[in-house]
Scaffold this motif. Structure first.
Motif, PDB file in Angstrom:
ATOM      1  N   CYS A  74      45.598  39.717  38.552  1.00 54.93           N
ATOM      2  CA  CYS A  74      45.420  39.972  40.136  1.00 54.93           C
ATOM      3  C   CYS A  74      46.231  38.901  40.901  1.00 54.93           C
ATOM      4  O   CYS A  74      45.770  37.634  40.539  1.00 54.93           O
ATOM      5  CB  CYS A  74      43.999  40.008  40.259  1.00 54.93           C
ATOM      6  SG  CYS A  74      43.673  40.238  42.016  1.00 54.93           S
ATOM      7  N   VAL A  82      45.228  37.625  43.642  1.00 54.72           N
ATOM      8  CA  VAL A  82      44.130  36.932  44.257  1.00 54.72           C
ATOM      9  C   VAL A  82      42.956  36.198  43.348  1.00 54.72           C
ATOM     10  O   VAL A  82      42.928  34.995  43.581  1.00 54.72           O
ATOM     11  CB  VAL A  82      43.190  38.187  45.270  1.00 54.72           C
ATOM     12  CG1 VAL A  82      42.194  37.338  45.875  1.00 54.72           C
ATOM     13  CG2 VAL A  82      44.394  38.600  46.126  1.00 54.72           C
ATOM     14  N   CYS A  83      42.434  36.951  42.597  1.00 56.97           N
ATOM     15  CA  CYS A  83      41.554  36.426  41.532  1.00 56.97           C
ATOM     16  C   CYS A  83      41.938  36.114  40.296  1.00 56.97           C
ATOM     17  O   CYS A  83      41.205  35.104  39.429  1.00 56.97           O
ATOM     18  CB  CYS A  83      40.175  37.260  41.449  1.00 56.97           C
ATOM     19  SG  CYS A  83      40.670  38.853  40.434  1.00 56.97           S
ATOM     20  N   LYS A  84      43.049  36.344  39.973  1.00 58.52           N
ATOM     21  CA  LYS A  84      43.956  35.904  38.638  1.00 58.52           C
ATOM     22  C   LYS A  84      43.198  36.553  37.340  1.00 58.52           C
ATOM     23  O   LYS A  84      43.259  36.062  36.208  1.00 58.52           O
ATOM     24  CB  LYS A  84      43.930  34.382  38.458  1.00 58.52           C
ATOM     25  CG  LYS A  84      44.322  33.548  39.573  1.00 58.52           C
ATOM     26  CD  LYS A  84      45.881  33.939  39.897  1.00 58.52           C
ATOM     27  CE  LYS A  84      46.208  33.060  40.956  1.00 58.52           C
ATOM     28  NZ  LYS A  84      46.925  33.665  42.118  1.00 58.52           N
ATOM     29  N   TYR A 137      47.263  43.718  41.508  1.00 59.92           N
ATOM     30  CA  TYR A 137      45.898  43.458  42.137  1.00 59.92           C
ATOM     31  C   TYR A 137      44.883  44.263  41.290  1.00 59.92           C
ATOM     32  O   TYR A 137      44.973  45.282  40.821  1.00 59.92           O
ATOM     33  CB  TYR A 137      45.568  43.864  43.566  1.00 59.92           C
ATOM     34  CG  TYR A 137      46.604  43.167  44.445  1.00 59.92           C
ATOM     35  CD1 TYR A 137      46.270  41.997  45.273  1.00 59.92           C
ATOM     36  CD2 TYR A 137      47.978  43.914  44.929  1.00 59.92           C
ATOM     37  CE1 TYR A 137      46.999  41.404  45.718  1.00 59.92           C
ATOM     38  CE2 TYR A 137      48.730  43.096  45.777  1.00 59.92           C
ATOM     39  CZ  TYR A 137      48.222  41.812  46.296  1.00 59.92           C
ATOM     40  OH  TYR A 137      49.156  41.127  47.003  1.00 59.92           O
ATOM     41  N   HIS A 170      40.419  43.476  44.740  1.00 57.36           N
ATOM     42  CA  HIS A 170      41.311  42.878  45.861  1.00 57.36           C
ATOM     43  C   HIS A 170      42.429  43.944  46.356  1.00 57.36           C
ATOM     44  O   HIS A 170      43.561  43.231  46.881  1.00 57.36           O
ATOM     45  CB  HIS A 170      41.805  41.774  45.231  1.00 57.36           C
ATOM     46  CG  HIS A 170      40.398  40.697  44.974  1.00 57.36           C
ATOM     47  ND1 HIS A 170      40.254  40.296  43.646  1.00 57.36           N
ATOM     48  CD2 HIS A 170      39.878  40.101  45.814  1.00 57.36           C
ATOM     49  CE1 HIS A 170      39.197  39.521  43.846  1.00 57.36           C
ATOM     50  NE2 HIS A 170      38.844  39.301  45.064  1.00 57.36           N
ATOM     51  N   SER A 176      37.870  37.837  51.727  1.00 52.68           N
ATOM     52  CA  SER A 176      38.046  36.630  51.048  1.00 52.68           C
ATOM     53  C   SER A 176      37.679  36.816  49.649  1.00 52.68           C
ATOM     54  O   SER A 176      36.762  37.777  49.468  1.00 52.68           O
ATOM     55  CB  SER A 176      37.489  35.301  51.392  1.00 52.68           C
ATOM     56  OG  SER A 176      36.312  35.474  51.744  1.00 52.68           O
ATOM     57  N   VAL A 177      38.041  36.060  48.695  1.00 54.42           N
ATOM     58  CA  VAL A 177      37.430  36.110  47.287  1.00 54.42           C
ATOM     59  C   VAL A 177      36.076  35.994  47.041  1.00 54.42           C
ATOM     60  O   VAL A 177      35.581  36.710  46.228  1.00 54.42           O
ATOM     61  CB  VAL A 177      38.211  34.929  46.392  1.00 54.42           C
ATOM     62  CG1 VAL A 177      37.868  35.085  45.176  1.00 54.42           C
ATOM     63  CG2 VAL A 177      39.749  35.408  46.402  1.00 54.42           C
ATOM     64  N   TYR A 178      35.359  34.947  47.793  1.00 56.12           N
ATOM     65  CA  TYR A 178      34.069  34.943  47.714  1.00 56.12           C
ATOM     66  C   TYR A 178      33.163  35.918  47.995  1.00 56.12           C
ATOM     67  O   TYR A 178      31.939  36.193  48.100  1.00 56.12           O
ATOM     68  CB  TYR A 178      33.616  33.287  48.360  1.00 56.12           C
ATOM     69  CG  TYR A 178      33.583  33.348  49.798  1.00 56.12           C
ATOM     70  CD1 TYR A 178      34.871  32.698  50.225  1.00 56.12           C
ATOM     71  CD2 TYR A 178      32.714  33.832  50.652  1.00 56.12           C
ATOM     72  CE1 TYR A 178      34.960  32.811  51.506  1.00 56.12           C
ATOM     73  CE2 TYR A 178      32.922  33.517  51.871  1.00 56.12           C
ATOM     74  CZ  TYR A 178      34.081  32.955  52.434  1.00 56.12           C
ATOM     75  OH  TYR A 178      34.276  33.029  53.601  1.00 56.12           O
ATOM     76  N   THR A 218      32.738  39.128  47.392  1.00 52.93           N
ATOM     77  CA  THR A 218      32.760  40.192  46.320  1.00 52.93           C
ATOM     78  C   THR A 218      31.415  40.828  46.231  1.00 52.93           C
ATOM     79  O   THR A 218      30.264  40.122  46.813  1.00 52.93           O
ATOM     80  CB  THR A 218      33.138  39.701  44.996  1.00 52.93           C
ATOM     81  OG1 THR A 218      32.261  38.777  44.546  1.00 52.93           O
ATOM     82  CG2 THR A 218      34.771  38.996  44.871  1.00 52.93           C
TER      83      THR A 218
END
Length: 101
Positions: A31, A33-35, A51, A55, A64-66, A68
């Motif tokens: 992904c 975004v979050c890898k 993705y 994401h 944003s990522v945080y 979730t």
């Protein structure tokens, strides 16, 4: 030889994933975004980039990522714990008031 869409190095058949009309190393197919490492069964493509479903830019309501679902749930639990602590403190203050009178 074919090159990886992410790193540009040669992709050998044993480590190759062919998705989004491109070749990828298994470790490079993650992904943006979050890898999180993805497979051919659990990725979503947007503008030829992979993705995870969380994401996906097309239907992503998170900013944003945080933000979730797991972290949103943790935030709710923290707020609930705070409210319990606040109620407990209010009861202690009331008890202290009654002790003085």
């Amino acid at each position: 030889m074919q090159s990886c869409a992410r790193c540009g190095f040669v992709v050998y058949p044993a480590e190759k994933i062919n998705c989004i009309d491109q070749n990828w190393h298994k470790a490079c197919f993650h992904c943006d975004v979050c890898k999180m490492v993805l497979t051919a069964n659990n990725f979503v493509s947007h503008k030829k980039r992979p993705y995870c479903s969380v994401h996906n830019p097309r239907n992503n309501t998170f900013t944003s990522v945080y933000e979730t679902p797991i972290n949103i749930n943790a935030k709710k639990q923290s707020q609930a714990s705070s409210e319990v602590r606040w109620c407990h403190m209010q009861k202690l203050e009331l008890l202290q008031l009654f002790v003085f009178f």
